[in-house]
Design a protein around this motif. Sequence first.
Motif, PDB file in Angstrom:
ATOM      1  N   GLY A   1      10.870   1.294  -1.707  1.00 31.61           N
ATOM      2  CA  GLY A   1       9.432   0.803  -1.291  1.00 31.61           C
ATOM      3  C   GLY A   1       8.810   1.875  -0.461  1.00 31.61           C
ATOM      4  O   GLY A   1       7.634   1.591  -0.095  1.00 31.61           O
ATOM      5  N   LEU A   2       9.681   2.876   0.133  1.00 33.01           N
ATOM      6  CA  LEU A   2       9.060   4.151   0.875  1.00 33.01           C
ATOM      7  C   LEU A   2       8.283   4.892  -0.182  1.00 33.01           C
ATOM      8  O   LEU A   2       7.263   5.440   0.242  1.00 33.01           O
TER       9      LEU A   2
ATOM     10  N   PRO B   1       5.733   2.205  -3.551  1.00 33.95           N
ATOM     11  CA  PRO B   1       5.814   0.999  -2.874  1.00 33.95           C
ATOM     12  C   PRO B   1       5.767  -0.160  -3.940  1.00 33.95           C
ATOM     13  O   PRO B   1       6.452  -1.300  -3.594  1.00 33.95           O
TER      14      PRO B   1
ATOM     15  N   ASN C   1       0.096  -5.438  -2.544  1.00 32.77           N
ATOM     16  CA  ASN C   1       0.765  -3.983  -2.227  1.00 32.77           C
ATOM     17  C   ASN C   1      -0.039  -3.003  -3.299  1.00 32.77           C
ATOM     18  O   ASN C   1      -0.394  -1.870  -2.794  1.00 32.77           O
TER      19      ASN C   1
ATOM     20  N   THR D   1      -1.862   0.392  -1.845  1.00 36.08           N
ATOM     21  CA  THR D   1      -1.311   1.579  -2.429  1.00 36.08           C
ATOM     22  C   THR D   1      -2.657   2.312  -3.031  1.00 36.08           C
ATOM     23  O   THR D   1      -2.493   3.612  -2.982  1.00 36.08           O
TER      24      THR D   1
ATOM     25  N   TRP E   1      -1.315   6.022   0.106  1.00 34.12           N
ATOM     26  CA  TRP E   1       0.220   5.802   0.235  1.00 34.12           C
ATOM     27  C   TRP E   1       0.806   5.273   1.362  1.00 34.12           C
ATOM     28  O   TRP E   1       1.591   4.355   1.078  1.00 34.12           O
TER      29      TRP E   1
ATOM     30  N   SER F   1       3.202   1.847   1.664  1.00 32.38           N
ATOM     31  CA  SER F   1       4.433   1.941   2.052  1.00 32.38           C
ATOM     32  C   SER F   1       4.807   1.209   3.321  1.00 32.38           C
ATOM     33  O   SER F   1       5.739   0.580   3.362  1.00 32.38           O
TER      34      SER F   1
ATOM     35  N   LEU G   1       7.691  -1.727   3.049  1.00 28.44           N
ATOM     36  CA  LEU G   1       8.718  -1.644   4.175  1.00 28.44           C
ATOM     37  C   LEU G   1       8.924  -2.903   4.927  1.00 28.44           C
ATOM     38  O   LEU G   1       9.947  -3.709   5.195  1.00 28.44           O
TER      39      LEU G   1
END
Length: 58
Positions: free
Chosen positions: A6-7, A10, A27, A31, A35, A39, A43
């Motif tokens: 996920g970091l 993502p 997401n 993204t 980024w 991320s 998270l």
Amino acid sequence: MKLLLGLLVPPVGIFLTYGVGPTLFINIGLTLLGWLPGSIHALWAITKHNELERGGTL
């Protein structure tokens, strides 16, 4: 492992946690904007999913 993905990537972390659905598409959009937003969302979403899976709240 999901948090690390996920970091770093993502959408992959979200896909492994939620599968294909609205969270994944949100997401991907974040993204594409950058980024960091992707991320942060990944998270947060993965942590929230794990928390709900355990059946508790913080």
